[in-house]
Design a protein around this motif. Structure first.
Motif, PDB file in Angstrom:
ATOM      1  N   LEU A   9       9.799  -2.217  13.337  1.00 45.66           N
ATOM      2  CA  LEU A   9      11.040  -1.434  13.420  1.00 45.66           C
ATOM      3  C   LEU A   9      11.148  -0.967  14.969  1.00 45.66           C
ATOM      4  O   LEU A   9       9.955  -0.981  15.679  1.00 45.66           O
ATOM      5  CB  LEU A   9      10.957  -0.300  12.810  1.00 45.66           C
ATOM      6  CG  LEU A   9      10.797  -0.537  11.106  1.00 45.66           C
ATOM      7  CD1 LEU A   9      10.673   0.749  10.421  1.00 45.66           C
ATOM      8  CD2 LEU A   9      11.939  -1.536  10.638  1.00 45.66           C
ATOM      9  N   ALA A  44       8.344   6.281  14.129  1.00 49.44           N
ATOM     10  CA  ALA A  44       6.677   6.181  14.025  1.00 49.44           C
ATOM     11  C   ALA A  44       6.450   5.376  12.997  1.00 49.44           C
ATOM     12  O   ALA A  44       7.138   5.193  12.199  1.00 49.44           O
ATOM     13  CB  ALA A  44       6.136   7.646  13.743  1.00 49.44           C
ATOM     14  N   GLY A  45       5.322   4.722  13.088  1.00 51.34           N
ATOM     15  CA  GLY A  45       5.125   3.666  12.153  1.00 51.34           C
ATOM     16  C   GLY A  45       5.677   2.495  12.546  1.00 51.34           C
ATOM     17  O   GLY A  45       5.854   1.746  13.658  1.00 51.34           O
ATOM     18  N   GLY A  46       6.381   1.781  11.694  1.00 47.52           N
ATOM     19  CA  GLY A  46       7.332   0.784  11.930  1.00 47.52           C
ATOM     20  C   GLY A  46       6.905  -0.734  11.726  1.00 47.52           C
ATOM     21  O   GLY A  46       7.503  -1.514  12.347  1.00 47.52           O
ATOM     22  N   ARG A  47       5.696  -0.865  10.979  1.00 49.87           N
ATOM     23  CA  ARG A  47       5.467  -2.361  10.527  1.00 49.87           C
ATOM     24  C   ARG A  47       5.778  -2.482   9.193  1.00 49.87           C
ATOM     25  O   ARG A  47       5.130  -1.763   8.331  1.00 49.87           O
ATOM     26  CB  ARG A  47       3.991  -2.210  10.703  1.00 49.87           C
ATOM     27  CG  ARG A  47       3.390  -2.246  12.314  1.00 49.87           C
ATOM     28  CD  ARG A  47       3.737  -3.431  13.268  1.00 49.87           C
ATOM     29  NE  ARG A  47       3.470  -3.213  14.435  1.00 49.87           N
ATOM     30  CZ  ARG A  47       4.143  -2.474  15.368  1.00 49.87           C
ATOM     31  NH1 ARG A  47       5.158  -2.009  15.170  1.00 49.87           N
ATOM     32  NH2 ARG A  47       3.543  -2.426  16.761  1.00 49.87           N
ATOM     33  N   ILE A  48       6.497  -3.468   8.875  1.00 48.90           N
ATOM     34  CA  ILE A  48       6.828  -3.766   7.614  1.00 48.90           C
ATOM     35  C   ILE A  48       6.093  -5.128   7.279  1.00 48.90           C
ATOM     36  O   ILE A  48       6.504  -6.162   7.615  1.00 48.90           O
ATOM     37  CB  ILE A  48       8.161  -4.217   7.295  1.00 48.90           C
ATOM     38  CG1 ILE A  48       9.020  -2.916   8.136  1.00 48.90           C
ATOM     39  CG2 ILE A  48       8.663  -4.375   5.692  1.00 48.90           C
ATOM     40  CD1 ILE A  48       8.617  -1.573   7.121  1.00 48.90           C
ATOM     41  N   ASP A  49       5.198  -5.036   6.227  1.00 45.27           N
ATOM     42  CA  ASP A  49       4.288  -6.308   6.005  1.00 45.27           C
ATOM     43  C   ASP A  49       5.116  -7.230   5.028  1.00 45.27           C
ATOM     44  O   ASP A  49       6.027  -7.138   4.514  1.00 45.27           O
ATOM     45  CB  ASP A  49       2.905  -5.978   5.173  1.00 45.27           C
ATOM     46  CG  ASP A  49       2.054  -4.875   6.079  1.00 45.27           C
ATOM     47  OD1 ASP A  49       1.646  -5.250   7.155  1.00 45.27           O
ATOM     48  OD2 ASP A  49       1.849  -3.835   5.435  1.00 45.27           O
ATOM     49  N   TYR A 106       5.355  -6.772   1.642  1.00 49.81           N
ATOM     50  CA  TYR A 106       6.032  -5.336   0.900  1.00 49.81           C
ATOM     51  C   TYR A 106       7.250  -5.440   0.355  1.00 49.81           C
ATOM     52  O   TYR A 106       8.100  -6.104   0.820  1.00 49.81           O
ATOM     53  CB  TYR A 106       6.011  -4.414   2.411  1.00 49.81           C
ATOM     54  CG  TYR A 106       6.661  -2.932   1.783  1.00 49.81           C
ATOM     55  CD1 TYR A 106       5.608  -2.002   1.288  1.00 49.81           C
ATOM     56  CD2 TYR A 106       7.774  -2.550   2.241  1.00 49.81           C
ATOM     57  CE1 TYR A 106       5.926  -0.936   0.800  1.00 49.81           C
ATOM     58  CE2 TYR A 106       8.191  -1.312   1.903  1.00 49.81           C
ATOM     59  CZ  TYR A 106       7.283  -0.643   1.160  1.00 49.81           C
ATOM     60  OH  TYR A 106       7.586   0.736   0.772  1.00 49.81           O
ATOM     61  N   GLU A 146      10.801   0.154  -0.885  1.00 52.06           N
ATOM     62  CA  GLU A 146      11.979   0.643  -0.136  1.00 52.06           C
ATOM     63  C   GLU A 146      11.414   1.060   1.222  1.00 52.06           C
ATOM     64  O   GLU A 146      10.417   1.474   1.529  1.00 52.06           O
ATOM     65  CB  GLU A 146      12.472   1.966  -0.849  1.00 52.06           C
ATOM     66  CG  GLU A 146      13.728   2.629   0.114  1.00 52.06           C
ATOM     67  CD  GLU A 146      13.925   3.740  -0.665  1.00 52.06           C
ATOM     68  OE1 GLU A 146      13.436   4.567  -1.191  1.00 52.06           O
ATOM     69  OE2 GLU A 146      15.065   4.182   0.135  1.00 52.06           O
ATOM     70  N   LEU A 147      12.321   0.417   2.254  1.00 50.78           N
ATOM     71  CA  LEU A 147      12.040   0.586   3.450  1.00 50.78           C
ATOM     72  C   LEU A 147      12.302   1.875   3.929  1.00 50.78           C
ATOM     73  O   LEU A 147      13.405   2.504   3.689  1.00 50.78           O
ATOM     74  CB  LEU A 147      12.951  -0.290   4.454  1.00 50.78           C
ATOM     75  CG  LEU A 147      12.850  -1.776   4.231  1.00 50.78           C
ATOM     76  CD1 LEU A 147      13.856  -2.490   5.366  1.00 50.78           C
ATOM     77  CD2 LEU A 147      11.295  -2.228   4.311  1.00 50.78           C
ATOM     78  N   LEU A 148      11.194   2.760   4.492  1.00 48.87           N
ATOM     79  CA  LEU A 148      11.335   4.195   4.948  1.00 48.87           C
ATOM     80  C   LEU A 148      11.295   4.179   6.340  1.00 48.87           C
ATOM     81  O   LEU A 148      10.439   3.460   6.809  1.00 48.87           O
ATOM     82  CB  LEU A 148      10.359   4.979   4.140  1.00 48.87           C
ATOM     83  CG  LEU A 148      10.414   5.047   2.636  1.00 48.87           C
ATOM     84  CD1 LEU A 148       9.258   6.066   1.931  1.00 48.87           C
ATOM     85  CD2 LEU A 148      11.626   5.750   2.028  1.00 48.87           C
TER      86      LEU A 148
HETATM   87  O1  LIG Z   1       7.937   2.763   9.147  1.00 48.70           O
HETATM   88  C1  LIG Z   1       7.465   2.090   7.971  1.00 48.70           C
HETATM   89  C2  LIG Z   1       6.138   1.593   7.999  1.00 48.70           C
HETATM   90  C3  LIG Z   1       5.647   0.977   6.934  1.00 48.70           C
HETATM   91  N1  LIG Z   1       6.412   1.033   5.710  1.00 48.70           N
HETATM   92  C4  LIG Z   1       6.047   0.425   4.453  1.00 48.70           C
HETATM   93  C5  LIG Z   1       6.060  -1.123   4.712  1.00 48.70           C
HETATM   94  C6  LIG Z   1       4.411  -1.522   4.930  1.00 48.70           C
HETATM   95  O2  LIG Z   1       4.161  -2.792   4.512  1.00 48.70           O
HETATM   96  C7  LIG Z   1       3.766  -0.501   4.136  1.00 48.70           C
HETATM   97  C8  LIG Z   1       2.515  -0.100   4.580  1.00 48.70           C
HETATM   98  O3  LIG Z   1       2.684   0.299   6.102  1.00 48.70           O
HETATM   99  P1  LIG Z   1       1.320   0.281   6.848  1.00 48.70           P
HETATM  100  O4  LIG Z   1       0.504  -1.028   6.605  1.00 48.70           O
HETATM  101  O5  LIG Z   1       1.788   0.548   8.273  1.00 48.70           O
HETATM  102  O6  LIG Z   1       0.731   1.653   6.298  1.00 48.70           O
HETATM  103  P2  LIG Z   1      -0.988   1.980   6.174  1.00 48.70           P
HETATM  104  O7  LIG Z   1      -0.809   3.461   6.581  1.00 48.70           O
HETATM  105  O8  LIG Z   1      -1.751   1.008   6.885  1.00 48.70           O
HETATM  106  O9  LIG Z   1      -1.172   2.007   4.757  1.00 48.70           O
HETATM  107  P3  LIG Z   1      -1.556   0.769   3.864  1.00 48.70           P
HETATM  108  O10 LIG Z   1      -2.860   1.083   3.333  1.00 48.70           O
HETATM  109  O11 LIG Z   1      -0.589   0.703   2.575  1.00 48.70           O
HETATM  110  O12 LIG Z   1      -1.244  -0.658   4.428  1.00 48.70           O
HETATM  111  O13 LIG Z   1       4.736   0.941   4.415  1.00 48.70           O
HETATM  112  C9  LIG Z   1       7.752   1.424   5.913  1.00 48.70           C
HETATM  113  O14 LIG Z   1       8.471   1.302   4.762  1.00 48.70           O
HETATM  114  N2  LIG Z   1       8.271   2.082   6.922  1.00 48.70           N
END
Ligand SMILES: O=c1ccn([C@H]2C[C@H](O)[C@@H](COP(=O)(O)OP(=O)(O)OP(=O)(O)O)O2)c(=O)[nH]1
Length: 164
Positions: A59, A73-78, A81, A84-86
């Motif tokens: 993102l 903030a954040g912004g990596r969609i695996d 996944y 829902e996209l948040l």
């Molecule tokens: O802005 C964001 C960031 C992430 N996600 C969703 C998609 C992503 O694939 C998942 C996990 O994100 P991330 O790997 O950044 O989270 P984490 O904190 O590392 O948690 P996890 O242990 O679930 O990987 O959450 C969103 O919907 N929006």
């Protein structure tokens, strides 16, 4: 193909203004929500997506939102996944604080109030909130610990070493 599942009756699929030129698809808010200053807020898009195999998404700010002091903030969609996209938005505007002092005729302080400007930003349902760029996952690369890395022009120089 970018597959999109609509999870909400008013959800909108991503759009792109100039396909093949724009780096990201625009995502839309599916809700009205306030962004108070300095507090990360998860904004719902009402969609889930699936790209080609191994394709995730990053993102990125929309410049129009960034210029109003709204960033993400954040912004990596695996790639795998399916939820829902948040979109985690942060309003980085700072309120201006002022002291309001009430005095009587003799100048004695009667009351003191701390006031501040309202910099809350309201996101409306249907607003474009962020852009989403496809990104191929490379995390099947094996992790190998080595003694030396290949030489390069930059070497270990960073943090402004190339000038302002
Ligand atoms: O802005 C964001 C960031 C992430 N996600 C969703 C998609 C992503 O694939 C998942 C996990 O994100 P991330 O790997 O950044 O989270 P984490 O904190 O590392 O948690 P996890 O242990 O679930 O990987 O959450 C969103 O919907 N929006």
């Amino acid at each position: 193909m970018l597959k999109v599942k609509l999870l909400h009756p008013e959800a909108q699929p991503p759009t792109v203004a100039y396909a093949g030129s724009d780096l990201g698809f625009d995502l839309y808010s599916v809700e009205d929500i306030d962004l108070p200053p300095g507090v990360p807020v998860k904004v719902h898009t009402g969609i889930a997506v699936e790209g080609p195999p191994g394709c995730g998404f990053v993102l990125g700010d929309r410049s129009s939102m960034a210029s109003k002091g709204v960033t993400y903030a954040g912004g990596r969609i695996d790639a795998g996944y399916r939820g829902e996209l948040l979109v985690c938005l942060v309003n980085v505007n700072q309120p201006v604080y002022a002291l309001k002092v009430d005095r009587d005729h003799a100048g004695a302080i009667q009351d003191v109030q701390l006031t501040h400007s309202d910099v809350t930003i309201r996101i409306r349902k249907g607003d474009k909130i962020v852009q989403m760029s496809p990104f191929q996952a490379q995390t099947t690369l094996p992790v190998v610990v080595v003694e030396d890395l290949a030489e390069s022009d930059r070497g270990a120089k960073g943090f402004g070493s190339s000038g302002r």
